[in-house]
Design an enzyme around this catalytic site. Sequence first.
Site, PDB file in Angstrom:
ATOM      1  CG  ASP A  55       8.919 -21.524  21.542  1.00 50.81           C
ATOM      2  OD1 ASP A  55       8.400 -19.841  21.785  1.00 50.81           O
ATOM      3  OD2 ASP A  55       8.279 -22.181  21.977  1.00 50.81           O
ATOM      4  CE1 TYR A 113       0.311 -22.481  18.136  1.00 52.33           C
ATOM      5  CE2 TYR A 113      -1.234 -21.514  19.822  1.00 52.33           C
ATOM      6  CZ  TYR A 113      -0.157 -21.347  19.032  1.00 52.33           C
ATOM      7  OH  TYR A 113       0.333 -20.322  19.327  1.00 52.33           O
TER       8      TYR A 113
END
Length: 269
Positions: A55, A113
């Site tokens: 994003d 992540y």
Amino acid sequence: MSTQRYKCMIQYDGTNYVGYQIQKNGISVQEVIQKALKKMFKGQKILIEASGRTDSGVHALGQVIHFECPANIEPIHLQRALNSLLPADISIKHTERVSDEFHSRFHAKGKKYMYRVDLNRFADPFKRLYTLHHPYRIDLVKLQQALDKLVGEHDFTSFCSTKTIKEDKVRTVYQAKYEMDEEKNELVFTFVGNGFLYNMVRIFVGTCLQIADGLKEPEEIDRLFEVKDRNEAGPTASGKGLYLVEVYYDNQFLEKLEKRTSPPWPMKK
């Protein structure tokens, strides 16, 4: 005309981009790389595929892409040429030839992540684009308890954006842990799973910080699995603290993961 498929590991600072994927509302990482390839091959359009989207504002240390090249070029030469055409906030870190069957997204077995949280009392201007500033006292025991509950196969409906187009929201989280970077006074989250839904890691962080702040109890995670309602979970943490660290293409990474998450106390360097 014969082509050669290449796999590249790329890094980028996501600050100036609307995300990885091409969008109408601004410049994306994908668009920049495709323009560089088009220039390299004299106007020929080359489409790239990635392991997944990131994003706006999200960074990558190990995003993976692939594309069809209209020429068979030594990987190191392709890497150098492409890097010479890219801006300083995007870099090709590794390039290799792969078979025509390889697909960066469909063949991915897992992803890792990282999320960085700055715990200092006052915001550091040099961290403002790369960490979430959270200057509050946190309960590390409750934080660990919450993270432990995220591990395993669950329906993560409560932990994904309502904008997601995925109908199946069952995913497996193999690792959910934190470490304390005492030198920087940062809380560093790590999440490893077989796949992550839209905003899933950022909602993990937002929810776990509420628990660490004492606003909710660790058992809130269990309730969220049951209610399957995004509106019941915590806020979506800012994208600027999130990093795609690594994409795995075989299951050997599972053998290397720790059997449990970090202990509920600060880790010393």
